[in-house]
Design an enzyme around this catalytic site. Structure first.
Site, PDB file in Angstrom:
ATOM      1  CD  GLU A 271      -2.350  -5.656   3.278  1.00  0.00           C
ATOM      2  OE1 GLU A 271      -3.269  -5.801   2.444  1.00  0.00           O
ATOM      3  OE2 GLU A 271      -1.352  -6.383   3.327  1.00  0.00           O
ATOM      4  CD  GLU A 325       3.636  -3.129  -4.087  1.00  0.00           C
ATOM      5  OE1 GLU A 325       4.412  -4.077  -3.854  1.00  0.00           O
ATOM      6  OE2 GLU A 325       2.670  -2.827  -3.354  1.00  0.00           O
ATOM      7  CE  LYS A 328       0.658  -6.976  -4.641  1.00  0.00           C
ATOM      8  NZ  LYS A 328      -0.050  -6.445  -3.457  1.00  0.00           N
ATOM      9  CD  GLU A 334      -4.246  -7.678  -5.607  1.00  0.00           C
ATOM     10  OE1 GLU A 334      -3.170  -7.696  -4.994  1.00  0.00           O
ATOM     11  OE2 GLU A 334      -5.342  -7.513  -5.041  1.00  0.00           O
TER      12      GLU A 334
END
Length: 471
Positions: A271, A325, A328, A334
């Site tokens: 990541e 997203e 999250k 985030e």
């Protein structure tokens, strides 16, 4: 019809050979780009549409956080390989009983073979910072999953690893001082590295220069974090110069592994990314910076070469992430790491394939033009120098290209000439690269040479040679 003399033919053949060697050296060290496909959202497109999107942007490697059957079915016969995950909440069961991992593999992996390509299984994710304290289960779980694959003759086809966060390091600066936390070393780090060595696998590392920059804006240069031209940072321990924070972070991991005698284990960046939006206290979170980081990272990886400590190990990187997203938790950042919105529109525009420029990043609202070099931004005089940490073969190929097809003035670095001494590859390449860079009016992308060069704001110091500032 054009006719060439024998001398012209030999010169042309020599030039073509140098250019071919440059391409050969590039391909030998080229890295690979994948992407993380997280699904903590309630507004994402169906997996079949996601696979179409991945194919349209040229992505052939994807990392998942589970073994969702719909996603794995959509990936069947797509040419896209997958890293799947056994989540942290299953680690204790996987560690306690191999019959559990037998059933897990038979239920989640076997039904999708051979149509779906599996590259690896990530057993857990950042287990050392899991609040449920699952660290002690990690290596036994990895061994049991591997044993279950072995029963089905899949152990030679699917690797086992586990992503760790950089917080597993006790020391990371300078990179040469890298070491693992003492409370992790004997119980889990060494057994895990033993396992990775024995099975021919690699260590997965989640590395985010954004966090290091955000926490240290007074000492960490944004250009250094974003792979933009900068003077670099010299490691006081080993003398190596780093042109990017990510490479320094990775070499801290390599140094920590080397201290434990695991120099033969590779690292994959499982990541890394940069948020396009953040809260008011999340310094540096913006679409422009995200585009710059990810765009420059892709070009850095695809042009080849490893880190200063591991020069010949190509970088393998999974960007985080494919989508924003919305479910999250945590700070705004985030939910804003995606390259795409859930409607498949780009958050910002970058190329995921190799381009001719070192920087081709833009905000989605801007026209697609390369970022300006320091000189064109009004930052004063700049020079182009060789990255001494580059692989010798690649640096030599770039030097041959600069002096040949590139048209650099390489007379002063010939034997007996004014800049021949010091007689080193780095000094000669720096002179040739700077000659090319100055002749091209210090334009964006003209100090790159496949990642073997970078821009500095102070005159290079190699012996008594004077480096030109313009032609």
């Amino acid at each position: 019809m054009l006719c060439f003399s024998q001398k012209q033919s030999i010169a042309m053949a020599s030039l073509l050979f140098s250019f071919f060697f440059f391409l050969l050296a590039f391909s030998a060290y080229a890295g690979s780009i994948g992407i993380n496909y997280g699904r903590v959202a309630n507004d994402l497109p169906p997996p079949s549409k996601v696979v179409e999107l991945l194919k349209s942007i040229g992505i052939t490697r994807v990392k998942l956080y589970d073994t969702n059957a719909d996603v794995l079915t959509a990936l069947a016969n797509s040419g896209i390989s997958a890293v799947v995950a056994l989540p942290n909440e299953l680690l204790s069961s996987a560690a306690a009983d191999q019959s559990f991992t037998d059933q897990w593999v038979q239920s989640n992996i076997s039904p999708h073979l051979p149509a779906t390509q599996f590259e690896a299984i990530a057993v857990g994710n950042e287990v050392f910072v899991d609040p449920n304290n699952t660290t002690r289960f990690l290596v036994p779980a990895m061994k049991n999953v591997h044993a279950s694959l072995t029963k089905l003759n899949l152990d030679g086809k699917i690797k086992i690893s586990s992503p760790i966060a950089l917080s597993a390091l006790q020391s990371s600066y300078p990179p040469s001082s890298g070491s693992f936390k003492t409370d992790l070393t004997e119980p889990v780090i060494k057994p895990m590295l033993d396992f990775l060595r024995q099975t021919g696998s690699y260590l997965m590392v989640n590395a985010y220069p954004f966090f290091a920059y955000e926490a240290n804006t007074d000492t960490v240069s944004l250009d250094y974090a974003l792979f933009k031209p900068n003077a670099g940072v010299v490691d006081s321990g080993n003398g190596l110069r780093y042109a990017s924070l990510l490479e320094a972070q990775l070499d801290a991991v390599y140094a920590a592994m080397s201290a434990l005698k695991y120099d033969d284990v590779q690292v994959v960046v499982s990541e890394t990314g940069w948020p396009s939006k953040g809260d008011s206290n999340e310094v540096g979170a913006s679409a422009d910076n995200a585009a710059t980081y990810n765009g420059n990272l892709v070009q850095r990886v695809l042009t080849g070469g490893g880190t200063p400590l591991r020069q010949k190990d190509p970088l393998s990187v999974y960007l985080f992430a494919l989508f924003n997203e919305n479910q999250k938790s945590g700070p705004t950042s985030e939910r804003n790491y995606g390259l795409f919105y859930p409607n498949e529109q780009k958050v910002y525009d970058i190329s995921l394939t190799l381009t001719n420029e070192s920087t081709t990043v833009t905000n989605v609202s801007k026209s697609q033009t390369p970022a300006a070099s320091p000189s064109s931004r009004g930052g004063g005089q700049t020079w182009c120098v060789a990255n001494g940490g580059s692989a010798a073969e690649k640096l030599q190929a770039a030097l041959d290209y600069a002096c040949g097809e590139g048209g650099a003035d390489c007379g002063p670095i010939q034997p007996g000439a004014t800049c021949y001494n010091p007689n080193s590859l780095e000094a000669h390449a720096s002179y040739a690269f700077n000659s090319y860079y100055q002749k091209k009016s210090r334009g964006a992308g003209t100090c790159y040479f496949g990642g073997t060069a970078f821009v500095v704001t102070q005159p290079p110091k190699f012996g008594n040679c004077e480096y030109p500032t313009g032609y």
